[in-house]
Design an enzyme around this catalytic site. Sequence first.
Site, PDB file in Angstrom:
ATOM      1  N   ARG A   1       0.831  -1.209   0.000  1.00  0.00           N
ATOM      2  CA  ARG A   1       0.000   0.000   0.000  1.00  0.00           C
ATOM      3  C   ARG A   1       0.864   1.258   0.000  1.00  0.00           C
ATOM      4  O   ARG A   1       0.609   2.209  -0.724  1.00  0.00           O
ATOM      5  CB  ARG A   1      -0.935  -0.014   1.221  1.00  0.00           C
ATOM      6  CG  ARG A   1      -1.871  -1.218   1.218  1.00  0.00           C
ATOM      7  CD  ARG A   1      -2.833  -1.190   2.394  1.00  0.00           C
ATOM      8  NE  ARG A   1      -3.711  -2.359   2.407  1.00  0.00           N
ATOM      9  CZ  ARG A   1      -4.778  -2.526   1.623  1.00  0.00           C
ATOM     10  NH1 ARG A   1      -5.102  -1.575   0.758  1.00  0.00           N
ATOM     11  NH2 ARG A   1      -5.520  -3.609   1.705  1.00  0.00           N
TER      12      ARG A   1
ATOM     13  N   GLN B   1      -5.913  -1.322   5.262  1.00  0.00           N
ATOM     14  CA  GLN B   1      -5.814   0.013   4.655  1.00  0.00           C
ATOM     15  C   GLN B   1      -5.399   1.037   5.713  1.00  0.00           C
ATOM     16  O   GLN B   1      -6.008   1.113   6.769  1.00  0.00           O
ATOM     17  CB  GLN B   1      -7.162   0.440   4.062  1.00  0.00           C
ATOM     18  CG  GLN B   1      -7.483  -0.240   2.755  1.00  0.00           C
ATOM     19  CD  GLN B   1      -8.925   0.007   2.308  1.00  0.00           C
ATOM     20  OE1 GLN B   1      -9.715   0.636   3.007  1.00  0.00           O
ATOM     21  NE2 GLN B   1      -9.259  -0.525   1.151  1.00  0.00           N
TER      22      GLN B   1
ATOM     23  N   SER C   1       9.263   3.320  15.981  1.00  0.00           N
ATOM     24  CA  SER C   1      10.409   3.526  15.094  1.00  0.00           C
ATOM     25  C   SER C   1      10.007   4.109  13.736  1.00  0.00           C
ATOM     26  O   SER C   1      10.714   4.977  13.213  1.00  0.00           O
ATOM     27  CB  SER C   1      11.175   2.218  14.909  1.00  0.00           C
ATOM     28  OG  SER C   1      11.758   1.841  16.129  1.00  0.00           O
TER      29      SER C   1
ATOM     30  N   LYS D   1      16.662 -10.736  17.399  1.00  0.00           N
ATOM     31  CA  LYS D   1      18.006 -10.141  17.498  1.00  0.00           C
ATOM     32  C   LYS D   1      19.114 -11.181  17.313  1.00  0.00           C
ATOM     33  O   LYS D   1      20.135 -10.891  16.700  1.00  0.00           O
ATOM     34  CB  LYS D   1      18.148  -9.416  18.835  1.00  0.00           C
ATOM     35  CG  LYS D   1      17.280  -8.153  18.884  1.00  0.00           C
ATOM     36  CD  LYS D   1      17.433  -7.388  20.176  1.00  0.00           C
ATOM     37  CE  LYS D   1      16.551  -6.144  20.135  1.00  0.00           C
ATOM     38  NZ  LYS D   1      16.625  -5.325  21.319  1.00  0.00           N
TER      39      LYS D   1
ATOM     40  N   ASP E   1      21.824  -0.893  20.915  1.00  0.00           N
ATOM     41  CA  ASP E   1      21.222  -0.867  22.262  1.00  0.00           C
ATOM     42  C   ASP E   1      22.299  -0.710  23.327  1.00  0.00           C
ATOM     43  O   ASP E   1      22.096  -0.041  24.338  1.00  0.00           O
ATOM     44  CB  ASP E   1      20.483  -2.185  22.553  1.00  0.00           C
ATOM     45  CG  ASP E   1      19.157  -2.295  21.818  1.00  0.00           C
ATOM     46  OD1 ASP E   1      18.589  -1.250  21.463  1.00  0.00           O
ATOM     47  OD2 ASP E   1      18.700  -3.439  21.605  1.00  0.00           O
TER      48      ASP E   1
ATOM     49  N   TYR F   1       9.970   2.202  26.627  1.00  0.00           N
ATOM     50  CA  TYR F   1       9.824   3.625  26.251  1.00  0.00           C
ATOM     51  C   TYR F   1       8.401   3.999  25.875  1.00  0.00           C
ATOM     52  O   TYR F   1       8.112   5.156  25.616  1.00  0.00           O
ATOM     53  CB  TYR F   1      10.782   3.981  25.114  1.00  0.00           C
ATOM     54  CG  TYR F   1      10.462   3.296  23.805  1.00  0.00           C
ATOM     55  CD1 TYR F   1       9.606   3.879  22.883  1.00  0.00           C
ATOM     56  CD2 TYR F   1      11.006   2.056  23.500  1.00  0.00           C
ATOM     57  CE1 TYR F   1       9.306   3.248  21.689  1.00  0.00           C
ATOM     58  CE2 TYR F   1      10.719   1.419  22.314  1.00  0.00           C
ATOM     59  CZ  TYR F   1       9.864   2.013  21.417  1.00  0.00           C
ATOM     60  OH  TYR F   1       9.558   1.384  20.246  1.00  0.00           O
TER      61      TYR F   1
HETATM   62  P1  NAP Z   1      13.455 -10.354  25.191  1.00  0.00           P
HETATM   63  O1  NAP Z   1      14.727 -10.742  24.549  1.00  0.00           O
HETATM   64  O2  NAP Z   1      12.208 -11.051  24.829  1.00  0.00           O
HETATM   65  O3  NAP Z   1      13.652 -10.505  26.774  1.00  0.00           O
HETATM   66  C1  NAP Z   1      12.648 -10.163  27.666  1.00  0.00           C
HETATM   67  C2  NAP Z   1      13.066 -10.563  29.075  1.00  0.00           C
HETATM   68  O4  NAP Z   1      12.014 -10.172  29.936  1.00  0.00           O
HETATM   69  C3  NAP Z   1      13.240 -12.076  29.244  1.00  0.00           C
HETATM   70  O5  NAP Z   1      14.302 -12.336  30.135  1.00  0.00           O
HETATM   71  C4  NAP Z   1      11.914 -12.503  29.860  1.00  0.00           C
HETATM   72  O6  NAP Z   1      11.969 -13.568  30.760  1.00  0.00           O
HETATM   73  C5  NAP Z   1      11.562 -11.295  30.689  1.00  0.00           C
HETATM   74  N1  NAP Z   1      10.123 -11.216  30.886  1.00  0.00           N
HETATM   75  C6  NAP Z   1       9.164 -11.216  29.944  1.00  0.00           C
HETATM   76  N2  NAP Z   1       7.953 -11.095  30.518  1.00  0.00           N
HETATM   77  C7  NAP Z   1       8.169 -11.040  31.853  1.00  0.00           C
HETATM   78  C8  NAP Z   1       7.321 -10.927  32.977  1.00  0.00           C
HETATM   79  N3  NAP Z   1       5.985 -10.843  32.821  1.00  0.00           N
HETATM   80  N4  NAP Z   1       7.870 -10.888  34.205  1.00  0.00           N
HETATM   81  C9  NAP Z   1       9.207 -10.962  34.347  1.00  0.00           C
HETATM   82  N5  NAP Z   1      10.068 -11.089  33.332  1.00  0.00           N
HETATM   83  C10 NAP Z   1       9.550 -11.106  32.093  1.00  0.00           C
HETATM   84  O7  NAP Z   1      13.187  -8.790  24.991  1.00  0.00           O
HETATM   85  P2  NAP Z   1      14.262  -7.606  24.815  1.00  0.00           P
HETATM   86  O8  NAP Z   1      14.630  -7.450  23.392  1.00  0.00           O
HETATM   87  O9  NAP Z   1      15.335  -7.822  25.822  1.00  0.00           O
HETATM   88  O10 NAP Z   1      13.375  -6.340  25.189  1.00  0.00           O
HETATM   89  C11 NAP Z   1      12.894  -6.136  26.523  1.00  0.00           C
HETATM   90  C12 NAP Z   1      12.230  -4.779  26.636  1.00  0.00           C
HETATM   91  O11 NAP Z   1      13.173  -3.761  26.417  1.00  0.00           O
HETATM   92  C13 NAP Z   1      11.172  -4.516  25.576  1.00  0.00           C
HETATM   93  O12 NAP Z   1       9.932  -4.917  26.036  1.00  0.00           O
HETATM   94  C14 NAP Z   1      11.228  -3.019  25.317  1.00  0.00           C
HETATM   95  O13 NAP Z   1      10.189  -2.354  26.005  1.00  0.00           O
HETATM   96  C15 NAP Z   1      12.550  -2.620  25.899  1.00  0.00           C
HETATM   97  N6  NAP Z   1      13.395  -2.068  24.824  1.00  0.00           N
HETATM   98  C16 NAP Z   1      13.772  -0.780  24.937  1.00  0.00           C
HETATM   99  C17 NAP Z   1      14.583  -0.232  23.979  1.00  0.00           C
HETATM  100  C18 NAP Z   1      14.977   1.196  24.098  1.00  0.00           C
HETATM  101  O14 NAP Z   1      15.690   1.673  23.229  1.00  0.00           O
HETATM  102  N7  NAP Z   1      14.553   1.914  25.109  1.00  0.00           N
HETATM  103  C19 NAP Z   1      15.038  -0.982  22.904  1.00  0.00           C
HETATM  104  C20 NAP Z   1      14.639  -2.306  22.818  1.00  0.00           C
HETATM  105  C21 NAP Z   1      13.811  -2.826  23.788  1.00  0.00           C
HETATM  106  P3  NAP Z   1      12.420 -15.070  30.341  1.00  0.00           P
HETATM  107  O15 NAP Z   1      13.903 -15.027  30.408  1.00  0.00           O
HETATM  108  O16 NAP Z   1      11.766 -15.889  31.358  1.00  0.00           O
HETATM  109  O17 NAP Z   1      11.895 -15.279  28.944  1.00  0.00           O
END
Ligand code: NAP
Length: 542
Positions: free
Chosen positions: A219, A244, A278, A332, A373, A488
């Site tokens: 689109r 859409q 983003s 990632k 990051d 964020y």
């Molecule tokens: P990820 O690889 O999926 O890892 C998420 C982690 O959080 C895992 O260790 C997971 O536990 C844990 N988790 C998930 N749900 C949970 C819950 N309900 N209670 C406790 N722990 C929980 O994700 P990621 O890429 O690291 O991203 C994590 C967060 O970072 C995102 O949600 C995003 O909001 C934030 N982020 C911010 C930026 C920035 O620039 N500010 C950039 C990227 C991401 P397990 O080990 O048990 O699976």
Amino acid sequence: MTLIACPIFIDDAADVDDAIGRARAALGQGARIIEWRVDRLAGEPDATGVVARLVGASPGPCIVTCRPAWEGGQYDGDETTRAAVLDAAASAGARYVDVELAALARGPAMQRVLAGVSARRGARGIDGAIAGGTDGGTAGGTDGGADGGIILSCHDFERRPADLLQRVEAIRGEPACAVAKIVWTARSLRDNLEAFDLIAARVRPMIVLCMGPFGLLSRVLAPKFGAFLTFATSTADGQSAPGQPTINALRERYRFDAITAATRVYGVIGWPVGHSMSPAVHNVGFAAVGHDGVYLPMPIPPEYEHFKATVGSLVDHPRLDFAGASVTIPHKENLLRFVEERGGRVAPEVARIGAANTLAIDRDGTLACANTDCPAAAAALRRALGDVAGRRVAVLGAGGVARAVVAGTRDAGASVTVFGRTASRAGTLAASFDGVEARSLRDVARERFDVIVNCTPVGMTGGPDPAGSPLPDGVALDEDVTVFDTVYSPARTPLLREAEARGARTVTGEDMFIEQARLQFERWTGVAAPVEVMRRALSVEP
Ligand code: NAP
């Protein structure tokens, strides 16, 4: 020029004035043609008279469509009545009437509509349409090279039809067709590439669009490939097909008016990606520095095979000009594997962390991946705390961002402990860094920390627990503690509100987000990112 067409449904004669008002609003937003959807109106008394009145009063050029239920529309009457309505629309001056390819096999009624329209327009309209169709996206005339007449269409709301190419051939072979329209529900991002290839090979003006959550590329990028039109709605609930966008999103968020055949394509790859800010941030940045690029959400299901097949197709497509992507959960690690398998360049921090968030495809096709990051998290903490050397840092979560934060804070000399929900994952993360320990998330309250960093999605809009806080009860929070939430969206999460209420210092995920986006932007464009413009885009609603 690819037109923006706005579909407007009209129910009955009493709806005409209101519908005209909605059409005016759509034209004011930037639509170039109105598609009057008369599916329900066509079953009303004096439908032909009302349709003629509607076309006569249309505030802009129009298409009239009466989509039957058997093709995904709402008309459930007979073909003779439907043909009379379309014929009345054409007589009243509708620029186009839409007839389904399948209708031609269902009896003579629609054949007569085709013959009537052709007779009215003469050979000039059809020849003019064909002549305008192969110019790579700059077709002459006010509406993309066609000069009115029949839009011959086929739709599949379930899937890519197995006989798609035969349908394209059948439409192509119909001499009364001024514009060919092919629409189906995409199974993956790769279906968009087939849509682009069909448009590129056109012999007359074409509309080729993919419906559903995977179809946004078709689109938005319609002008890049020279499509006749794309559909967009005036309001979020005005869709005539799934996926859409609104006219405002198309033009303001996705830079529709700036897209040409040379525009480079970027995106955010993840699952899900619907909530990502983003696209807003990078598109506004591209516009501010005059970079000829557009940035789109690119959903890819979790498994590596999906990632490899989809990203491989995007990279290899000869005309897409795919130039880079931000890569987020859960891809990632997949990005690193993909770039290694393709023999691309892996930045040193990626090799150490085991995860990448940035893909760059240079003009010679070379792939490279980086992790922005990691430096972004360290920079956000440095800004808030100055030097983090010697500070005790608790990292909550053990995923990709936790890994980047551990690396960034360890490199800066902090003493780091990882608190994970899943012991094995936290243990694996801690074991990859000297002097980093792993504990259960429940144990955060047992020690005192100078800095607590949330790297779980808890508190994130659209995440698993948007109203929750990752901190267990009993954690010490006071003015000597800094709480950094990497989430964020929203900027002030439940965790940060709690920390503020208890006197702790806070750092929002916005700082880190803008910093990692800045580094990506500069890698892709080679120019300084307009950081303040990008930051402001974070707070604008889609
Ligand atoms: P990820 O690889 O999926 O890892 C998420 C982690 O959080 C895992 O260790 C997971 O536990 C844990 N988790 C998930 N749900 C949970 C819950 N309900 N209670 C406790 N722990 C929980 O994700 P990621 O890429 O690291 O991203 C994590 C967060 O970072 C995102 O949600 C995003 O909001 C934030 N982020 C911010 C930026 C920035 O620039 N500010 C950039 C990227 C991401 P397990 O080990 O048990 O699976």
